[in-house]
Design a protein around this motif. Structure first.
Motif, short mmCIF file in Angstrom:
data_model
loop_
_atom_site.label_atom_id
_atom_site.label_comp_id
_atom_site.label_asym_id
_atom_site.label_seq_id
_atom_site.Cartn_x
_atom_site.Cartn_y
_atom_site.Cartn_z
N ILE A 211 0.97 -1.21 0.00
CA ILE A 211 -0.08 0.12 -0.02
C ILE A 211 0.93 1.38 -0.05
O ILE A 211 0.76 2.27 -0.60
CB ILE A 211 -1.09 0.06 1.35
N GLY A 212 1.77 1.28 0.96
CA GLY A 212 2.84 2.38 0.88
C GLY A 212 3.65 2.67 -0.56
O GLY A 212 3.50 3.89 -0.89
N THR A 213 3.95 1.48 -1.10
CA THR A 213 4.53 1.67 -2.42
C THR A 213 3.70 2.39 -3.18
O THR A 213 4.09 3.00 -4.17
CB THR A 213 5.27 0.25 -2.92
N PHE A 214 2.50 1.96 -3.62
CA PHE A 214 1.48 2.08 -4.31
C PHE A 214 1.02 3.79 -4.21
O PHE A 214 1.11 4.55 -4.95
CB PHE A 214 0.14 1.52 -4.28
N ILE A 215 0.96 4.16 -3.06
CA ILE A 215 0.56 5.52 -2.57
C ILE A 215 1.77 6.52 -2.89
O ILE A 215 1.54 7.31 -3.85
CB ILE A 215 0.26 5.70 -1.06
N PHE A 216 2.73 6.13 -2.78
CA PHE A 216 3.99 7.02 -3.00
C PHE A 216 4.27 7.03 -4.48
O PHE A 216 4.90 7.94 -5.12
CB PHE A 216 5.26 6.83 -2.10
N SER A 217 4.17 5.77 -5.11
CA SER A 217 4.27 5.77 -6.54
C SER A 217 3.40 6.75 -7.43
O SER A 217 3.66 7.29 -8.29
CB SER A 217 4.28 4.32 -7.06
N ALA A 218 2.26 6.49 -6.88
CA ALA A 218 1.14 7.57 -7.46
C ALA A 218 1.29 9.09 -7.22
O ALA A 218 1.08 9.82 -8.14
CB ALA A 218 -0.31 7.10 -6.77
N ILE A 219 1.79 9.40 -5.92
CA ILE A 219 2.36 10.70 -5.68
C ILE A 219 3.48 11.16 -6.51
O ILE A 219 3.23 12.48 -7.30
CB ILE A 219 2.65 10.96 -4.36
N PHE A 220 4.37 10.38 -6.93
CA PHE A 220 5.79 10.69 -7.70
C PHE A 220 4.98 10.93 -9.23
O PHE A 220 5.52 11.65 -9.93
CB PHE A 220 6.59 9.34 -7.55
N LEU A 221 4.23 9.99 -9.66
CA LEU A 221 3.69 10.00 -10.91
C LEU A 221 2.81 11.24 -11.26
O LEU A 221 3.04 12.06 -12.41
CB LEU A 221 3.05 8.67 -11.33
N ASP B 196 2.28 16.79 -13.31
CA ASP B 196 2.22 18.20 -13.27
C ASP B 196 3.37 19.10 -13.72
O ASP B 196 3.35 20.23 -14.23
CB ASP B 196 1.76 18.28 -11.57
N SER B 197 4.45 18.53 -13.38
CA SER B 197 5.74 19.27 -13.73
C SER B 197 5.92 19.56 -15.15
O SER B 197 6.30 20.39 -15.56
CB SER B 197 7.02 18.63 -13.21
N LEU B 198 5.60 18.36 -15.89
CA LEU B 198 5.79 18.28 -17.35
C LEU B 198 4.94 19.19 -18.09
O LEU B 198 4.96 19.90 -18.90
CB LEU B 198 5.96 16.79 -17.75
N LYS B 199 3.85 19.07 -17.36
CA LYS B 199 2.51 19.81 -17.98
C LYS B 199 2.79 21.36 -18.21
O LYS B 199 2.66 22.27 -18.80
CB LYS B 199 1.16 19.69 -17.26
N TYR B 200 3.64 21.90 -16.67
CA TYR B 200 3.88 23.11 -16.53
C TYR B 200 5.16 23.52 -17.51
O TYR B 200 4.98 24.68 -18.17
CB TYR B 200 4.51 23.22 -15.01
N VAL B 201 5.99 22.51 -17.83
CA VAL B 201 7.09 22.83 -18.75
C VAL B 201 6.66 23.33 -19.73
O VAL B 201 6.88 24.17 -20.78
CB VAL B 201 8.28 21.76 -18.24
N TYR B 202 5.83 22.24 -20.66
CA TYR B 202 5.50 22.30 -21.92
C TYR B 202 4.28 23.47 -22.36
O TYR B 202 4.10 24.01 -23.24
CB TYR B 202 4.88 21.10 -22.29
N ALA B 203 3.70 23.87 -20.94
CA ALA B 203 2.72 24.87 -21.24
C ALA B 203 3.21 26.24 -20.95
O ALA B 203 2.54 27.52 -21.40
CB ALA B 203 1.39 24.68 -20.11
#
Length: 228
Positions: A13-23, A28-35
């Motif tokens: 569960i911990g791996t899933f939650i933190f992987s989801a946050i990372f993704l 969000d970062s890539l969306k900001y960069v390309y926009a």
């Protein structure tokens, strides 16, 4: 004390939650960069300038966008601080401007390469970095010493290079002294000799030796002599 099943479940569960946050943060970062508008101003000159920057390992001494070494000045906002003409003159021959002081290598860049580097530095300086690098909390301010100085037309060379360090009428840099009343302190002959070779007049001065022609020295010294 967790059982073997509970520990396994906790790990998954911990791996899933933190992987989801990372993704999500990556998206969000890539969306900001390309926009960001900066992506639309990424010209061929900027790309070539970045290639020159990397090929010559400029980050081995300088820092830009928070990355690099701290041996030489930080350059994220150097275009704003110095201006294109000052940077152009400096890159042509760093030692000529600061004899015996600058450890910057003379790379013998062509005019085109210098132009590309300036475009790269300008592009970096215009990025929306959310306040980075932070401005000094107690930034020195320049004040108008003489109202007469504001009304005297400035030579083009003064606007291109000298304002990177000096201020007149409250406008310009604060690296060197304000020049509003410099004409009261020095006569025309002194100013000409000073502009021709500052180190010869005052050994050890921080004033660089600028590559000025005789006509440019005459125009600048005439202008400065009128600032009283």
């Amino acid at each position: 004390m967790l059982t073997k099943f509970q520990a396994k479940l906790f790990f998954l569960i911990g791996t899933f939650i933190f992987s989801a946050i990372f993704l999500f943060l990556t998206y969000d970062s890539l969306k900001y960069v390309y926009a960001n508008p900066s992506a639309k101003t990424l010209s061929d000159e900027v790309i070539r300038g970045k290639a020159i920057w990397e090929k010559n390992n400029c980050m081995g001494c300088h820092t830009i966008l928070g990355e690099g070494a701290y041996y030489a000045p930080e350059l994220t906002k150097v275009y704003e601080r110095r201006g294109p003409e000052w940077i152009r003159v400096f890159l042509k021959d760093p030692q000529a401007m600061y004899p015996g002081e600058r450890k910057m290598v003379k790379y013998d860049f062509t005019e085109a390469q210098i132009g590309d580097l300036i475009a790269f530095l300008k592009w970096n300086g215009e990025l929306d970095l959310k306040g980075f690098p932070p401005k000094p909390e107690f930034k020195p301010t320049t004040q108008t010493v003489s109202a007469n100085a504001v009304s005297i037309a400035q030579p083009e060379k003064f606007k291109q290079i000298c304002v990177a360090c000096h201020a007149v009428g409250g406008a310009g840099g604060n690296v060197g002294p304000a020049l509003d009343t410099v004409g009261k302190k020095f006569d025309l002959a002194y100013l000409e000799n000073w502009l021709r070779d500052p180190q010869k007049v005052k050994p050890g001065t921080a004033m660089p030796k600028l590559p000025l022609s005789d006509s440019e020295i005459k125009d600048l010294s005439t202008y400065l002599s009128q600032l009283k």
